[in-house]
Motif scaffolding. Sequence first.
Motif, mmCIF file in Angstrom:
data_model
loop_
_atom_site.group_PDB
_atom_site.id
_atom_site.type_symbol
_atom_site.label_atom_id
_atom_site.label_comp_id
_atom_site.label_asym_id
_atom_site.label_seq_id
_atom_site.Cartn_x
_atom_site.Cartn_y
_atom_site.Cartn_z
ATOM 1 N N ASP A 115 0.794 -1.295 0.055
ATOM 2 C CA ASP A 115 0.039 -0.066 0.128
ATOM 3 C C ASP A 115 0.946 1.229 0.010
ATOM 4 N N VAL A 116 0.560 2.231 -0.847
ATOM 5 C CA VAL A 116 1.488 3.455 -0.949
ATOM 6 C C VAL A 116 0.540 4.577 -0.441
ATOM 7 N N THR A 117 1.404 5.343 0.459
ATOM 8 C CA THR A 117 0.742 6.672 0.823
ATOM 9 C C THR A 117 1.822 7.585 0.691
ATOM 10 N N PHE A 118 1.875 8.687 -0.139
ATOM 11 C CA PHE A 118 2.410 9.891 -0.578
ATOM 12 C C PHE A 118 2.347 11.068 0.608
ATOM 13 N N PRO A 119 3.195 11.608 1.109
ATOM 14 C CA PRO A 119 2.824 12.969 1.820
ATOM 15 C C PRO A 119 2.208 13.866 0.924
ATOM 16 N N GLU A 120 0.878 14.389 1.590
ATOM 17 C CA GLU A 120 -0.014 15.591 0.580
ATOM 18 C C GLU A 120 1.004 16.442 0.350
ATOM 19 N N SER A 130 4.923 16.997 -4.652
ATOM 20 C CA SER A 130 4.332 17.392 -5.999
ATOM 21 C C SER A 130 4.046 16.372 -6.864
ATOM 22 N N ASP A 131 3.130 16.688 -7.856
ATOM 23 C CA ASP A 131 2.693 15.745 -8.845
ATOM 24 C C ASP A 131 3.826 15.183 -9.508
ATOM 25 N N GLU A 132 4.949 16.374 -9.804
ATOM 26 C CA GLU A 132 6.004 15.808 -10.476
ATOM 27 C C GLU A 132 6.743 14.613 -9.976
ATOM 28 N N VAL A 133 7.030 14.971 -8.606
ATOM 29 C CA VAL A 133 7.731 14.036 -7.943
ATOM 30 C C VAL A 133 7.092 12.476 -7.905
ATOM 31 N N LYS A 134 5.948 12.588 -7.679
ATOM 32 C CA LYS A 134 5.210 11.304 -7.783
ATOM 33 C C LYS A 134 5.277 10.865 -9.081
ATOM 34 N N ALA A 135 5.125 11.541 -10.290
ATOM 35 C CA ALA A 135 5.307 10.940 -11.449
ATOM 36 C C ALA A 135 6.772 10.293 -11.599
ATOM 37 N N GLU A 136 7.846 11.128 -11.170
ATOM 38 C CA GLU A 136 9.088 10.381 -11.244
ATOM 39 C C GLU A 136 9.204 9.256 -10.344
ATOM 40 N N PRO A 166 11.811 2.105 -5.435
ATOM 41 C CA PRO A 166 11.889 3.363 -5.229
ATOM 42 C C PRO A 166 10.878 4.056 -4.115
ATOM 43 N N MET A 167 9.689 3.436 -3.917
ATOM 44 C CA MET A 167 8.324 4.057 -3.291
ATOM 45 C C MET A 167 8.722 3.305 -2.006
ATOM 46 N N TYR A 168 9.518 2.497 -1.563
ATOM 47 C CA TYR A 168 9.492 1.972 -0.395
ATOM 48 C C TYR A 168 9.455 2.709 0.904
ATOM 49 N N PRO A 169 9.987 4.145 1.050
ATOM 50 C CA PRO A 169 9.621 4.809 2.129
ATOM 51 C C PRO A 169 8.316 4.982 2.321
ATOM 52 N N TYR A 170 7.558 4.921 1.519
ATOM 53 C CA TYR A 170 6.113 5.335 1.387
ATOM 54 C C TYR A 170 5.260 4.187 1.256
ATOM 55 N N MET A 171 5.733 3.105 1.351
ATOM 56 C CA MET A 171 4.905 1.647 1.324
ATOM 57 C C MET A 171 4.769 1.069 2.695
ATOM 58 N N LYS A 172 3.350 0.298 3.025
ATOM 59 C CA LYS A 172 3.037 -0.427 4.166
ATOM 60 C C LYS A 172 3.158 -1.540 3.182
#
Length: 92
Positions: A8-13, A16-22, A72-78
Amino acid sequence: MLFLARMDVTFPESMSDEVKAEFTTLEKEYSGNLQREGKMQDIWRVVGEYANYSVYDVSDNDELHRILSGFPMYPYMKIKVTPLAKHPNAIK
Protein backbone atom coordinates in the motif's frame (compact mmCIF):
# COMPACT_ATOMS: atom_id res chain seq x y z
CA MET A 1 10.48 -19.79 -1.90
CA LEU A 2 7.21 -18.11 -2.83
CA PHE A 3 5.86 -15.04 -1.06
CA LEU A 4 2.76 -12.94 -1.52
CA ALA A 5 3.26 -9.25 -0.74
CA ARG A 6 0.61 -6.60 -0.42
CA MET A 7 1.99 -3.10 -0.91
CA ASP A 8 0.00 0.00 0.00
CA VAL A 9 1.47 3.34 -1.05
CA THR A 10 0.80 6.60 0.77
CA PHE A 11 2.60 9.73 -0.39
CA PRO A 12 2.82 12.82 1.80
CA GLU A 13 0.21 15.41 0.84
CA SER A 14 3.03 17.91 0.35
CA MET A 15 4.64 15.82 -2.43
CA SER A 16 4.32 17.44 -5.85
CA ASP A 17 2.70 15.69 -8.80
CA GLU A 18 6.04 15.88 -10.63
CA VAL A 19 7.85 13.97 -7.89
CA LYS A 20 5.04 11.37 -7.79
CA ALA A 21 5.35 10.93 -11.56
CA GLU A 22 9.10 10.45 -11.20
CA PHE A 23 8.54 7.74 -8.57
CA THR A 24 6.03 6.03 -10.88
CA THR A 25 8.56 5.92 -13.71
CA LEU A 26 11.28 4.50 -11.43
CA GLU A 27 8.87 1.90 -10.00
CA LYS A 28 7.86 0.71 -13.46
CA GLU A 29 11.50 0.19 -14.43
CA TYR A 30 12.37 -1.59 -11.16
CA SER A 31 9.37 -3.91 -11.18
CA GLY A 32 9.82 -4.61 -14.89
CA ASN A 33 13.38 -5.77 -14.23
CA LEU A 34 12.20 -8.01 -11.39
CA GLN A 35 9.58 -9.56 -13.68
CA ARG A 36 12.11 -10.15 -16.48
CA GLU A 37 14.48 -11.79 -13.95
CA GLY A 38 11.68 -14.07 -12.75
CA LYS A 39 11.86 -12.74 -9.18
CA MET A 40 8.42 -11.11 -9.42
CA GLN A 41 6.12 -13.82 -10.77
CA ASP A 42 2.92 -11.79 -10.88
CA ILE A 43 1.51 -8.40 -9.95
CA TRP A 44 -2.12 -7.40 -9.48
CA ARG A 45 -3.66 -4.00 -8.77
CA VAL A 46 -6.18 -3.70 -5.92
CA VAL A 47 -9.27 -2.09 -7.42
CA GLY A 48 -9.99 1.36 -6.00
CA GLU A 49 -6.79 1.57 -3.93
CA TYR A 50 -3.19 2.64 -4.48
CA ALA A 51 -2.08 -0.91 -3.66
CA ASN A 52 -1.02 -4.17 -5.28
CA TYR A 53 -0.47 -7.83 -4.59
CA SER A 54 2.72 -9.35 -5.98
CA VAL A 55 4.08 -12.89 -5.96
CA TYR A 56 7.84 -13.28 -5.51
CA ASP A 57 9.98 -16.35 -6.16
CA VAL A 58 13.20 -15.84 -4.21
CA SER A 59 15.83 -17.94 -2.46
CA ASP A 60 15.16 -16.73 1.09
CA ASN A 61 13.80 -14.02 3.39
CA ASP A 62 16.91 -11.89 3.03
CA GLU A 63 16.63 -11.77 -0.76
CA LEU A 64 12.98 -10.77 -0.49
CA HIS A 65 13.87 -8.02 1.98
CA ARG A 66 16.56 -6.68 -0.37
CA ILE A 67 14.08 -6.66 -3.25
CA LEU A 68 11.29 -4.98 -1.31
CA SER A 69 13.53 -2.35 0.25
CA GLY A 70 14.94 -1.60 -3.22
CA PHE A 71 11.63 -0.27 -4.52
CA PRO A 72 11.91 3.48 -5.11
CA MET A 73 8.58 4.02 -3.29
CA TYR A 74 9.69 1.85 -0.33
CA PRO A 75 9.76 4.76 2.15
CA TYR A 76 6.07 5.39 1.35
CA MET A 77 4.94 1.75 1.41
CA LYS A 78 3.22 -0.37 4.00
CA ILE A 79 4.06 -3.98 3.10
CA LYS A 80 2.53 -7.21 4.38
CA VAL A 81 4.32 -10.43 3.39
CA THR A 82 2.77 -13.90 3.46
CA PRO A 83 4.88 -17.03 2.81
CA LEU A 84 3.20 -19.43 0.37
CA ALA A 85 3.22 -23.22 0.16
CA LYS A 86 1.82 -25.49 -2.55
CA HIS A 87 -1.80 -26.42 -1.88
CA PRO A 88 -2.45 -30.19 -2.01
CA ASN A 89 -5.49 -29.63 -4.27
CA ALA A 90 -3.56 -27.60 -6.89
CA ILE A 91 -3.70 -29.24 -10.33
CA LYS A 92 -0.63 -27.42 -11.71
